[in-house]
Design a protein around this motif. Structure first.
Motif, PDB file in Angstrom:
ATOM      1  N   GLY A 227      -9.602  -8.206  -0.738  1.00 15.99           N
ATOM      2  CA  GLY A 227     -10.273  -6.954  -1.053  1.00 15.99           C
ATOM      3  C   GLY A 227      -9.827  -5.798  -0.191  1.00 15.99           C
ATOM      4  N   ALA A 228      -9.008  -6.043   0.804  1.00 19.02           N
ATOM      5  CA  ALA A 228      -8.514  -4.969   1.666  1.00 19.02           C
ATOM      6  C   ALA A 228      -7.456  -4.148   0.944  1.00 19.02           C
ATOM      7  CB  ALA A 228      -7.925  -5.562   2.948  1.00 19.02           C
ATOM      8  N   GLU A 229      -7.276  -2.912   1.392  1.00 15.98           N
ATOM      9  CA  GLU A 229      -6.249  -2.058   0.826  1.00 15.98           C
ATOM     10  C   GLU A 229      -4.868  -2.654   1.079  1.00 15.98           C
ATOM     11  OE1 GLU A 229      -6.670   1.793   2.523  1.00 15.98           O
ATOM     12  OE2 GLU A 229      -8.665   2.143   1.674  1.00 15.98           O
ATOM     13  N   ASP A 230      -3.899  -2.174   0.294  1.00 14.49           N
ATOM     14  CA  ASP A 230      -2.536  -2.644   0.456  1.00 14.49           C
ATOM     15  C   ASP A 230      -1.862  -1.906   1.605  1.00 14.49           C
ATOM     16  OD1 ASP A 230      -0.636  -4.445  -0.228  1.00 14.49           O
ATOM     17  OD2 ASP A 230      -0.309  -3.681  -2.247  1.00 14.49           O
ATOM     18  N   GLY A 231      -0.786  -2.467   2.108  1.00 15.51           N
ATOM     19  CA  GLY A 231      -0.043  -1.847   3.188  1.00 15.51           C
ATOM     20  C   GLY A 231       0.981  -2.809   3.744  1.00 15.51           C
TER      21      GLY A 231
END
Length: 251
Positions: A227-231
């Motif tokens: 669920g964390a943002e991409d990067g």
């Protein structure tokens, strides 16, 4: 976990759970879990807090709707955390006291509201579906299974106990214990030292990119985004806790 969902750690796609053997460790030594948003369903926490606030409105005859009262509560608690110095630890329970004070207009003795708060939370919180079962499955493997979380120490351990998984963890490292929150490297380094494992052979499962995934990456761990943002710090992305087993087993 589809091929497009798994990153190599440099922001590109890895083509499924089979990462390049030249970049992936041949054997994992440890899997670390955040609690909130990874083991603990945050929507259930929000519901518990709303139910507690509704009780305060009734008990104190507050001329606020439940929605307005919840907004006052959340603003006061949020302001308390925003005032901290960098990654300085601040107790969530102290924040809740600030929320109560903002609602009723005065500081109340803890014994007048904490029992109701604890009863409401304990009756309402739920685990993320599949998380307890995955933790149990990992505990059966030759791995160190740990927690790295920003929760208050006692509260975090009580949650894990309630979900029936506390005994499955080999170590529990909280921000209260080390005095700093993620992404401060000290909390990750403390957990790694307890486990006696190499960071490059360790996975960190988190729901926040900056705190969990990038924080882990900066000490050499592999970030698993749930669920964390991409990067660029995302080594793997999962849609359910069970997919961690695919990473560990190399399937």
């Amino acid at each position: 976990m589809s091929g497009d969902d798994v990153g190599t750690g440099d922001g590109s796609d890895a083509g499924g759970a089979d990462t390049d053997a030249s970049t992936a460790p041949p054997e994992w030594e440890a899997v670390f879990w955040d609690i909130g948003g990874v083991i603990l369903d945050l929507e259930s926490v929000q519901g518990a807090h709303a139910a507690f606030v509704e009780g305060l409105v009734d008990q104190h005859g507050l001329e606020l709707s439940v929605e307005e009262a919840v907004d006052v509560w959340r603003t006061a608690v949020g302001d308390y955390f925003r005032e901290r110095d960098g990654t300085e630890f601040r107790s969530a329970r102290e924040g809740y006291a600030k929320g109560v004070e903002a609602l009723v207009g005065e500081e109340l003795p803890r014994e007048t509201w904490e029992p109701d708060f604890e009863e409401t939370v304990n009756a309402s919180i739920e685990p993320i579906p599949g998380a307890p079962e995955t933790i149990e499955a990992l505990a059966e493997r030759d791995l160190h299974v740990g927690v790295i979380s920003d929760v208050d120490d006692e509260a975090g351990k009580e949650m894990l106990e309630r979900f029936g998984v506390r005994e499955q963890f080999d170590s529990i490292t909280t921000s209260e214990e080390v005095g700093r929150t993620k992404p401060d490297p000290v909390i990750f380094e403390t957990a790694l030292e307890k486990a006696g494992v190499a960071p490059e052979r360790s996975l960190m499962i988190g729901d926040r990119y900056d705190h969990d995934v990038r924080g882990a990456d900066e000490v050499g761990m592999h970030g698993v985004a749930f669920g964390a943002e991409d990067g660029p710090a995302v080594s793997y992305r999962i849609e359910s806790p069970e997919e961690v087993l695919e990473i560990v087993d190399g399937t």
